[in-house]
Design a protein around this motif. Structure first.
Motif, PDB file in Angstrom:
ATOM      1  N   MET B 353      19.162 -20.336 -16.596  1.00  0.00           N
ATOM      2  CA  MET B 353      19.562 -21.713 -16.852  1.00  0.00           C
ATOM      3  C   MET B 353      19.209 -22.081 -18.296  1.00  0.00           C
ATOM      4  SD  MET B 353      18.285 -25.031 -14.777  1.00  0.00           S
ATOM      5  CE  MET B 353      18.322 -24.421 -13.148  1.00  0.00           C
ATOM      6  N   ILE B 357      21.674 -22.969 -21.535  1.00  0.00           N
ATOM      7  CA  ILE B 357      21.625 -24.174 -22.366  1.00  0.00           C
ATOM      8  C   ILE B 357      21.519 -23.805 -23.845  1.00  0.00           C
ATOM      9  CG2 ILE B 357      20.220 -26.186 -22.938  1.00  0.00           C
ATOM     10  CD1 ILE B 357      19.514 -26.311 -19.943  1.00  0.00           C
ATOM     11  N   ARG B 359      22.510 -21.094 -25.290  1.00  0.00           N
ATOM     12  CA  ARG B 359      23.790 -20.544 -25.728  1.00  0.00           C
ATOM     13  C   ARG B 359      24.798 -21.665 -25.966  1.00  0.00           C
ATOM     14  NH1 ARG B 359      28.405 -18.396 -23.411  1.00  0.00           N
ATOM     15  NH2 ARG B 359      27.767 -19.065 -21.353  1.00  0.00           N
ATOM     16  N   PHE B 360      24.782 -22.642 -25.037  1.00  0.00           N
ATOM     17  CA  PHE B 360      25.706 -23.765 -25.167  1.00  0.00           C
ATOM     18  C   PHE B 360      25.459 -24.529 -26.465  1.00  0.00           C
ATOM     19  CE2 PHE B 360      26.037 -28.373 -24.597  1.00  0.00           C
ATOM     20  CZ  PHE B 360      27.416 -28.470 -24.630  1.00  0.00           C
ATOM     21  N   ARG B 361      24.162 -24.783 -26.756  1.00  0.00           N
ATOM     22  CA  ARG B 361      23.843 -25.551 -27.955  1.00  0.00           C
ATOM     23  C   ARG B 361      24.264 -24.788 -29.207  1.00  0.00           C
ATOM     24  NH1 ARG B 361      18.612 -29.268 -27.436  1.00  0.00           N
ATOM     25  NH2 ARG B 361      20.110 -30.977 -27.264  1.00  0.00           N
ATOM     26  N   GLU B 363      26.673 -22.644 -29.440  1.00  0.00           N
ATOM     27  CA  GLU B 363      28.126 -22.724 -29.545  1.00  0.00           C
ATOM     28  C   GLU B 363      28.572 -24.079 -30.073  1.00  0.00           C
ATOM     29  OE1 GLU B 363      30.183 -21.787 -25.949  1.00  0.00           O
ATOM     30  OE2 GLU B 363      29.475 -19.733 -26.092  1.00  0.00           O
ATOM     31  N   GLU B 364      27.878 -25.126 -29.623  1.00  0.00           N
ATOM     32  CA  GLU B 364      28.234 -26.481 -30.044  1.00  0.00           C
ATOM     33  C   GLU B 364      28.194 -26.606 -31.559  1.00  0.00           C
ATOM     34  OE1 GLU B 364      29.352 -29.600 -28.247  1.00  0.00           O
ATOM     35  OE2 GLU B 364      29.957 -27.606 -27.611  1.00  0.00           O
ATOM     36  N   ARG B 367      31.377 -25.711 -33.305  1.00  0.00           N
ATOM     37  CA  ARG B 367      32.621 -26.408 -32.958  1.00  0.00           C
ATOM     38  C   ARG B 367      33.269 -27.051 -34.161  1.00  0.00           C
ATOM     39  NH1 ARG B 367      33.073 -26.770 -27.402  1.00  0.00           N
ATOM     40  NH2 ARG B 367      34.971 -27.947 -27.479  1.00  0.00           N
TER      41      ARG B 367
END
Lengths: 402, 367
Positions: B353, B357, B359-361, B363-364, B367
């Motif tokens: 989990m 998170i 990884r998501f940040r 990637e963000e 953007r």
């Protein structure tokens, strides 16, 4: 690609190496595809074989004649021949049990078939069965038999001869018919279960998509407090095992009266599917060009109008890909349905029905493949016809955004 | 605290249920003799309610905070600002409520139940956890879960990668990929039935399982593939590998196509063999996708339930955490221990989990 590499390598030796590589690539891939397809092919073949065949021989023998040993009891009345021997004569082919079937070349004399003989052989029965000492048995090529002895023969019961009977391979659609049109109270009919699965699956696919699309739009293009924090919570929830939710939710369902109802299971599937749906759709919707949104804003469109008229049509690929995901997941689900739809027979979905068929193992072994094949038929159609979207959605969610 | 949440959730769900009872139920009963009609109605009902909500709420705030009803907030600017501040919550509201009901609340509740006895009437401290630490069944499940975690993600990813590389070089690429991908569409129960015709075991006589068919044809003795410990675990894992390889292949294949052709060409001109190109150029280039694939499969494997449940039911040393939890809760109705196992499972997913998170940040930022 391979021809490309071949032309860029001019010398003969390397050419041969490429040739070898070309072949091994095809061979390797071919073998892998074969292995991957094999189990499903096996299931399909098993689903159209006769009950007898499925229960007694492997599906890969579907094209070889089925052979089994059928007992034939000999006569007991002996006659004395001119040379002084006593014989019991008869014909296996005329016996009621095997009449009309094609007889094979092997026979046995004991029910466990511990030893088998070839037609035409003469055997000493006493060697195998102590009570038959002094008797010999001959099976002739025309399937007449002779039991002979030098002493008078007195048998209380006829001698059992287990003769091989072969039936040509045959296929049937009977199992499919039985499974589909079985009456409601028979325990293997899945017609009702099929309908139940549809009733569960369609809303449980559409509801989360619509709800998630609105949320994904808000997370991408609207401003509100805690926006990023809330989205991170959604991402974190992606890994929560849903088994955890089963007890608390079923307790609440019991109190409010959603137990064993369709709206109850729709909501449950919606809740469990939402994190992935929001995550995938936000990746896609967030990646739409900013200019489009801004120009729409300037034209005075509200967020609701932008969403319905602009974003929804543009997001069809992402929506479709999640739809396939969720559809497959709900269609194939066993656990959630078992807990929230209960165990009432009229509420059973396909997977639950198959699971109970599977529990009976050998009794319904011949029906099992047909049931399984029907249950995977719909997902396979959905999957193959929308594969393009599915792959695109997977990529949008797992590789870089959008 | 939890009681308050439960009370609140029941409060949210009750009006919903009352509406159902008044509108939905009588109509369903009226159509009792035609299940097909019921199904169609149920589907339309579910979808219709949804459209009504989203369209209705938006129309409502456009009206009540619109120019027609200007007396609520006199100032036009302010009215608009309030309206646009409320609107996002109508968009995300249903999602947030459902996520809370179906994921956040259950997590909290399970945590609470795991400190209580079988029937959740008494507080037993860490009793359920100390039971788990000593229980051989729990140990076996942990061991098997670890085996699954070591085997399935690695093997599926390897097969997926090999197939992606091979398929890239043939003209029937899409056919090959479809075949490998197909098991993804098959339910775990369906897969269990399919594999029964591979693993089936007969003590004597004719074999109807392919593996034993081959083995006996070669002169060997038939084996009970799903009975012999600990190898039976691997035979169950193969079923999941069969399903998950297609997933790995699709992602890896897309990543491989992103590797620039010039890089590969340059390496070939420098005389690098295909094997060297694969290990030294392709793998480093797609390593991030490989991690994504491995993590995703790992999460699936952690929660693995259906395959074990439908084949061995956790017998013969094949139990896994999710199935053990199922047994405790639904067969032994021991909510305390079942919840303790669920919490263990949840704790095991926390690293993933957190990684998700992070990884998501990351990637963000791109953007």
């Amino acid at each position: 690609m391979s021809s490309h590499t071949a032309t860029s390598q001019p010398t003969g030796g390397i050419h041969w190496r490429n040739r070898f590589g070309w072949l091994s690539v095809r061979l390797g891939l071919g073998i892998l595809c074969f292995l991957w397809l094999l189990p499903t092919v096996g299931l399909f073949i098993a689903s159209i074989r006769t009950e007898e065949a499925t229960k007694t021989t492997g599906w890969w023998k579907a094209l070889t004649p089925l052979s089994e040993f059928v007992p034939v009891r000999s006569h007991t009345d002996a006659e004395q021949l001119d040379d002084g021997r006593y014989v019991i004569r008869g014909s296996l082919a005329e016996d009621e049990g095997v009449q009309g079937s094609e007889l094979g070349e092997t026979f046995g004399i004991r029910s466990n078939l511990a030893e088998t003989f070839t037609v035409g052989e003469t055997i000493d029965l006493g060697e195998y069965i102590s009570s038959r000492a002094g008797l010999t048995l001959t099976i002739n090529e025309d399937y007449t038999y002779e039991i002979s002895s030098n002493e008078p023969i007195e048998l209380s019961r006829g001698q059992n001869i287990f003769i091989e009977v072969t039936t040509p391979p045959s296929f049937t659609t009977e199992h499919y018919r039985k499974i589909i049109v079985a009456d409601a109270d028979s325990d293997f009919g899945i017609g009702r279960a099929f309908l139940n699965t549809f009733t569960v699956t369609v809303p449980a696919t559409i509801i989360p998509i619509s709800i998630a699309a609105f949320a994904a739009y808000a997370f991408s293009w609207m401003n509100f407090p805690f926006r990023n924090f809330l989205f991170i919570v959604v991402v974190a929830l992606l890994v929560v095992p849903l088994q955890m939710a089963l007890i608390p939710i079923s307790r609440i369902y019991n109190t409010v009266g959603l137990k064993d109802t369709y709206p109850g299971i729709w909501l449950a599937h919606t809740g469990f599917g939402l994190p992935l749906a929001i995550y995938l759709l936000r990746n896609y919707i967030g990646g739409l060009p900013r200019e489009i949104m801004e120009s729409a804003n300037i034209d005075g469109a509200t967020h609701f109008q932008i969403f319905v008229r602009l974003v929804l049509p543009l997001s069809v690929p992402a929506l479709a890909s999640f739809a396939i995901f969720q559809f497959l997941w709900v269609w194939n689900d066993l656990l959630v349905a078992r807990v929230f739809l209960g165990i009432l027979p009229e509420n059973q979905v396909l997977t639950a029905q198959m699971r109970s068929l599977l529990g009976t193992r050998y009794e319904f072994l011949h029906l099992l493949p047909a049931a399984a094949f029907i249950s995977i038929f719909v997902p396979l159609i959905v999957f193959f016809s929308l594969q393009r979207f599915f792959v695109r959605g997977l990529l949008a969610g797992s590789v870089k955004g959008g | 605290m939890l009681d308050l949440i439960i009370w609140l959730l029941e409060g949210i769900l009750s009006p919903f249920v009352s509406v159902l009872e008044v509108i939905f139920d009588p109509l369903v009963v009226a159509m009792a003799d035609s299940p097909a009609l019921q199904a169609v109605f149920a589907i339309l009902f579910g979808v219709g309610a949804l459209v009504l909500y989203f369209w209705g709420t938006n129309a409502f705030i456009d009206w009540i905070l619109g120019d027609q009803v200007s007396w609520i907030i006199q100032n036009r600017r302010k009215r608009e600002r309030v309206r646009e501040r409320i609107r996002p919550w109508f968009f995300v509201g249903p999602s947030l409520i459902l996520l809370f009901i179906f994921l956040v609340f259950p997590a909290l509740n399970t945590l609470d139940l795991s400190f209580r006895n079988e029937t959740s009437t008494e507080f037993v401290d860490i009793g359920n956890y100390s039971w788990a630490l000593q229980d051989p069944g729990f140990h076996e499940s942990i061991r098997n879960n670890i085996l699954w975690l070591l085997f399935v993600p690695f093997v599926s990813t390897t097969f997926g990668l090999v197939i992606a590389v091979l398929a890239d070089r043939v003209r029937w690429e899409s056919l090959a990929k479809s075949l490998i991908f197909m098991p993804m569409a098959i339910s775990f129960v369906g897969a269990s039935i399919i594999w029964q015709f591979i693993y089936d075991f007969n003590d004597t006589g004719e074999q109807i399982g392919l593996l034993n068919g081959i083995l006996t044809a070669l002169g060997g003795d038939p084996q009970g593939w799903l009975i012999i410990e600990p190898w039976n675990n691997f035979f169950l894992m193969i079923i999941l590998v069969w399903i998950q390889t297609g997933f790995a292949m699709v992602l890896l294949s897309a990543a491989l196509k992103g590797v620039p052709e010039e890089t590969l060409e340059a390496a070939r001109i420098d005389g690098a063999g295909e094997v060297a190109i694969f290990f030294r150029i392709m793998i480093p280039q797609i390593i991030s996708t490989i991690t994504v694939v491995m993590t995703t499969i790992t999460i699936t494997v952690l929660k693995i339930f259906d395959i074990v449940y439908a084949t061995t039911g956790g017998q013969f040393g094949t139990d896994v955490l999710a199935n053990l939890m199922d047994t405790k809760i639904f067969r032994e109705t021991d909510f305390g221990r079942g919840s303790a196992i669920a919490v263990t499972l949840m704790l095991a997913t926390i690293p993933f989990m957190v990684w998700n998170i992070i990884r998501f940040r990351r990637e963000e930022k791109f953007r």
